[in-house]
Design a protein around this motif. Structure first.
Motif, mmCIF file in Angstrom:
data_model
loop_
_atom_site.group_PDB
_atom_site.id
_atom_site.type_symbol
_atom_site.label_atom_id
_atom_site.label_comp_id
_atom_site.label_asym_id
_atom_site.label_seq_id
_atom_site.Cartn_x
_atom_site.Cartn_y
_atom_site.Cartn_z
ATOM 1 N N HIS A 221 0.810 -1.228 0.000
ATOM 2 C CA HIS A 221 0.000 0.000 0.000
ATOM 3 C C HIS A 221 0.840 1.274 0.000
ATOM 4 O O HIS A 221 0.304 2.380 0.117
ATOM 5 C CB HIS A 221 -0.986 0.014 1.172
ATOM 6 N N PHE A 225 -1.581 2.989 4.527
ATOM 7 C CA PHE A 225 -2.385 2.462 5.635
ATOM 8 C C PHE A 225 -1.527 1.891 6.766
ATOM 9 O O PHE A 225 -2.025 1.130 7.595
ATOM 10 C CB PHE A 225 -3.336 1.372 5.110
ATOM 11 N N GLU A 228 -2.892 2.823 10.322
ATOM 12 C CA GLU A 228 -4.178 2.180 10.624
ATOM 13 C C GLU A 228 -4.003 0.697 10.937
ATOM 14 O O GLU A 228 -4.569 0.182 11.906
ATOM 15 C CB GLU A 228 -5.133 2.333 9.436
ATOM 16 N N LYS A 309 -12.822 -2.534 7.719
ATOM 17 C CA LYS A 309 -12.597 -1.130 7.393
ATOM 18 C C LYS A 309 -13.709 -0.578 6.507
ATOM 19 O O LYS A 309 -14.100 -1.191 5.517
ATOM 20 C CB LYS A 309 -11.247 -0.959 6.690
ATOM 21 N N GLU A 310 -14.189 0.598 6.885
ATOM 22 C CA GLU A 310 -15.146 1.328 6.057
ATOM 23 C C GLU A 310 -14.412 2.501 5.433
ATOM 24 O O GLU A 310 -14.023 3.434 6.125
ATOM 25 C CB GLU A 310 -16.324 1.819 6.900
ATOM 26 N N GLU A 311 -14.195 2.438 4.134
ATOM 27 C CA GLU A 311 -13.385 3.447 3.457
ATOM 28 C C GLU A 311 -14.264 4.389 2.653
ATOM 29 O O GLU A 311 -15.049 3.961 1.815
ATOM 30 C CB GLU A 311 -12.370 2.770 2.529
ATOM 31 N N ASN A 312 -14.125 5.682 2.938
ATOM 32 C CA ASN A 312 -14.887 6.691 2.208
ATOM 33 C C ASN A 312 -13.991 7.659 1.444
ATOM 34 O O ASN A 312 -14.368 8.174 0.399
ATOM 35 C CB ASN A 312 -15.774 7.489 3.181
ATOM 36 N N ASN A 313 -12.787 7.908 1.986
ATOM 37 C CA ASN A 313 -11.934 8.955 1.421
ATOM 38 C C ASN A 313 -10.895 8.436 0.428
ATOM 39 O O ASN A 313 -10.520 9.136 -0.496
ATOM 40 C CB ASN A 313 -11.212 9.697 2.554
ATOM 41 N N LYS A 314 -10.415 7.227 0.652
ATOM 42 C CA LYS A 314 -9.333 6.704 -0.188
ATOM 43 C C LYS A 314 -9.761 5.393 -0.833
ATOM 44 O O LYS A 314 -9.070 4.385 -0.752
ATOM 45 C CB LYS A 314 -8.072 6.490 0.651
ATOM 46 N N VAL A 315 -10.908 5.428 -1.491
ATOM 47 C CA VAL A 315 -11.482 4.200 -2.039
ATOM 48 C C VAL A 315 -10.548 3.565 -3.066
ATOM 49 O O VAL A 315 -10.308 2.354 -3.044
ATOM 50 C CB VAL A 315 -12.868 4.474 -2.666
ATOM 51 N N PHE A 318 -7.477 2.116 -1.411
ATOM 52 C CA PHE A 318 -7.848 0.945 -0.629
ATOM 53 C C PHE A 318 -8.125 -0.249 -1.541
ATOM 54 O O PHE A 318 -7.685 -1.375 -1.269
ATOM 55 C CB PHE A 318 -9.073 1.260 0.232
#
Length: 766
Positions: A221, A225, A228, A309-315, A318
């Motif tokens: 990655h 990440f 995290e 993980k719930e990813e909204n900003n770095k889809v 990710f």
């Protein structure tokens, strides 16, 4: 008079734990006359913070002295005459900032005591490395890139000592860490026996296995990440015991680089004889860990993080990571790889790449590659000193058939192969000099190599049991990263495919002559590949090219050794530069070996050329940032024992010694050639001999030729261009060549500008 305690760390000495303890006990501190501005309340829960001193750090960093004074008088001091500022960031403020903080305090009648903990050098370096894996995306192993010294610690403490002198207290963290809070309380002059202490560890280190898994994840990655994932793992087991990885070579390196600075600290700043050590030999070592979790458990936890993980900003980042993680899990954790790809599909259902990967993993589960027998083929010339290593290597890794085409050979290669073939029935060789009967005007067939490979592949696939074939050169050694799996199991670990391309791991320069494979463990990865072809691919070959055969039709899967689809680079036979780093195997390319062997190698010529030297080499130079092969010593010892047994079985010892003597003699002949030959091919000689022991002799010889250099074809342009080519290697050489070019073109503006530039840079360098 007020008293200010400034706690500056140092790094990795329990600062987070101290700050958590201070935050938990603000009221109790106040009752004993000490203010602690609780600017980071999350520290109470054991969360990692920069401490309450980070505001002062920013004020100092921006040289905002009014703000620094306001913070000290109005934020850090409240109702008591003592106050605490704590932050590791303050260790690195400038000498000017340290002086200004002292001036502010003196002006306001505040005395200062600076508190610093220092720990043993080796353990500090290892702890800093683990922090880099956790927070900064480190992908290299401990000791590979970072310095092994103590200079930063000395610099931090020396800067404070110049201003505060006796008001700087330096304590040995290794002596205090069992009860770091009590040591801190004693410095404050308070009783802390009833203070609240957080039960769980704060900012614990990674275990050795966690660090190994996480640095591999960081490769996937690119560090996006790392924080995290590491926080997730640590929160799952905050009390996990950790240990230090000790290595004798790194300990010696630490001793060499850190002793001087460590001695200065102990001599000038430690006043209770509790000296800081180079290494704390009483520390628990990796080998003594009984609670060390295994790699499977850590990988399962990484998968859990990815699934939770719930990813909204770095889809996109990710999803890219999920694809690479699935490829990493691939053969050993196929079910997890499929789950990972199903999540990626949910996040980005329109992505064709994700869909194709998911389909590939699902197919692998239901339709794995079938590999019955595998062959390896090579076209060789004058390999009598080395071919035994190559044949042994492929026998060692379970190749069922080893076929060789020998051409234009003048040494004892045939004699060596006869000895090997008499003992190993899986080895066969063919003499393909007959191809030169269809020659061009030079008397050779320029397609000798390609036609020989085509011939060998055809011979191999006559055997109906052979399902796969790998074509290589004699200086290329395929190996699985585990260095144990045989080739059939390796191929069978991937989904069914027509072609499997494996990247080069190019070896650095050997420090000694005639080292065996893998003794030099430094390498760098290249986008060039060699390819395992299946029987179905062979039947579709339109043209047998060495790196990747050209097929009549592309309807089968072509993957690399990560299991991901192969993506072409700038041309058909190399991959794109940013290919997955998660390759399951590589081909060690021993294109240089030692200086002497390299010089002898150059005299073998290229198959398609009549030029005296091999012109597809670029000289020898030390490449920075080389990677290191990760092969356990025990595994490598087994490999070498097998190689020695192979040599004995085939009775090769005497002939190998004789052929190595021949190579030494051949290397000395590298410049035994006419001036005319060199002048005609001056660019080739300068390029291939660059960085070798022969280069100074070559350049000295060229300088003595004087005007004869200007009688070459297009002399000025060639000398100018060669000088420019040599700029990044040796400016003195470039200057010599450009001055000769100037003689031939006295008004050449580019030449004049270059000479002025070279002279200026060389003067600055001196």
């Amino acid at each position: 008079m007020k008293k200010l305690y400034i706690h500056i760390g140092l790094s990795k000495t329990g600062s987070s734990a101290i700050q958590s303890w201070l935050s938990l006990n603000v009221e109790k501190l106040s009752k004993q006359g000490v203010d602690y501005a609780d600017l980071n309340p999350s520290a109470k829960d054991g969360k990692i913070t920069a401490g309450n001193g980070v505001l002062l750090f920013h004020a100092c960093n921006s040289e905002n002295w009014e703000e620094a004074e306001r913070l000290i008088l109005s934020v850090y001091f409240k109702k008591n005459k003592k106050a605490i500022i704590s932050s590791e960031t303050l260790q690195n403020i400038s000498p000017l900032a340290i002086k200004m903080v002292n001036d502010i305090c003196q002006k306001n009648n505040i005395s200062v005591n600076v508190i610093a903990y220092a720990r043993s050098v080796y353990e500090l370096l290892y702890s800093n490395y683990l922090q880099g894996v956790k927070r900064h995306g480190f992908t290299f192993r401990f000791g590979e890139r970072e310095g092994m010294g103590y200079k930063p610690q000395r610099r931090f403490l020396e800067n404070y000592n110049k201003v505060f002198e006796n008001e700087l207290t330096v304590l040995n963290y290794d002596s205090c860490k069992a009860d770091i809070y009590d040591s801190f309380a004693q410095l404050l002059g308070i009783k802390a026996n009833k203070f609240v202490v957080k039960n769980k560890k704060v900012n614990r280190s990674l275990t050795f296995i966690e660090s190994e898994v996480l640095r591999k994840m960081n490769e996937l990655h690119k560090g996006v990440f790392s924080t995290e994932i590491s926080d997730y793992l640590i929160n799952l087991s905050p009390e996990q015991s950790t240990a230090v990885f000790y290595d004798d070579e790194l300990l010696e390196k630490t001793k060499k680089h850190a002793t001087k600075d460590l001695k200065w600290i102990n001599d000038n700043l430690i006043h209770n004889n509790d000296f800081i050590k180079l290494e704390n030999s009483k520390e628990q070592t990796i080998n003594e860990q009984t609670k060390e979790v295994n790699e499977t458990k850590v990988l399962q936890d990484v998968v859990r993080w990815a699934m939770d993980k719930e990813e909204n900003n770095k889809v996109q980042e990710f999803c890219d990571f999920l694809c690479k993680l699935a490829a990493f899990l691939n053969e050993d954790y196929l079910e997890s790889a499929i789950l990972i790809m199903e999540k990626a599909k949910k996040l980005n259902p329109e992505d064709n790449h994700i869909m194709s990967l998911l389909t590939m993993f699902q197919n692998k589960k239901s339709n794995p590659a079938i590999c019955n027998e595998t062959a390896v083929i090579a076209v060789i010339k004058d390999e009598s000193a080395y071919i035994h290593e190559w044949v042994h290597h492929y026998h060692h890794f379970g190749f069922n058939h080893i076929y060789l085409a020998v051409n234009r050979t003048s040494d004892r290669t045939i004699e060596v192969l006869d000895k090997i073939c008499s003992k190993y029935q899986s080895v066969k060789y063919f003499i393909t000099d007959w191809i030169d009967k269809d020659s061009d005007e030079s008397g050779i067939n320029p397609n000798m190599q390609r036609l020989s490979y085509s011939f060998l592949a055809n011979e191999v696939f006559k055997n109906k049991n052979v399902t796969h074939c790998l074509s290589l050169d004699a200086d290329e050694f395929f190996y699985p990263k585990c260095f144990k799996k045989n080739i059939n199991d390796f191929i069978g670990s991937f989904p069914e495919n027509e072609m499997l391309s494996i990247h080069w791991a190019c070896q650095g320069v050997d420090s000694e002559e005639f080292l065996p494979p893998f003794a030099n463990n430094e390498y760098y990865i290249r986008p060039q590949v060699k390819t395992v072809i299946s029987r179905s691919a062979f039947e579709k070959i339109k043209k047998f090219t060495v790196h990747i055969p050209l097929l009549c039709e592309k309807n089968g899967l072509h993957i690399d050794a990560s299991g991901l689809p192969f993506v072409e680079g700038k041309h058909r036979e190399i991959s794109q530069i940013n290919f997955s780093s998660n390759q399951k195997g590589f081909i060690l390319h021993r294109m240089i070996r030692s200086d002497l062997e390299y010089l002898a190698l150059l005299l073998r010529k290229r198959p398609a050329s009549t030029l005296r030297l091999k012109n597809n080499r670029n000289g020898i130079f030390v490449k920075p940032g080389l990677l290191k092969l990760d092969i356990p010593k025990e595994t490598l010892n087994v490999y070498y024992e097998s190689l020695n047994a192979f040599i004995s079985t085939c009775s090769l010892r005497e002939i190998l010694n004789e052929e190595r003597s021949e190579i030494k003699g051949r290397a000395k002949q590298i410049l035994n050639v006419s001036d005319e030959e060199i002048l005609e091919n001056i660019e080739t000689y300068y390029t291939v001999l660059n960085g070798t022991s022969a280069f100074p002799l070559l350049h000295s010889r060229m300088r003595t030729l004087g005007d004869r250099l200007l009688k070459m074809e297009r002399p000025v342009d060639r000398l100018r261009d060669l000088a420019i080519h040599m700029e990044r290697f040796d400016l003195n050489v470039s200057l010599d060549l450009m001055r000769i070019a100037l003689i031939g073109r006295p008004k050449g503006l580019i030449i004049k500008r270059k000479i002025i530039s070279y002279e200026s840079k060389l003067k600055q360098g001196s």
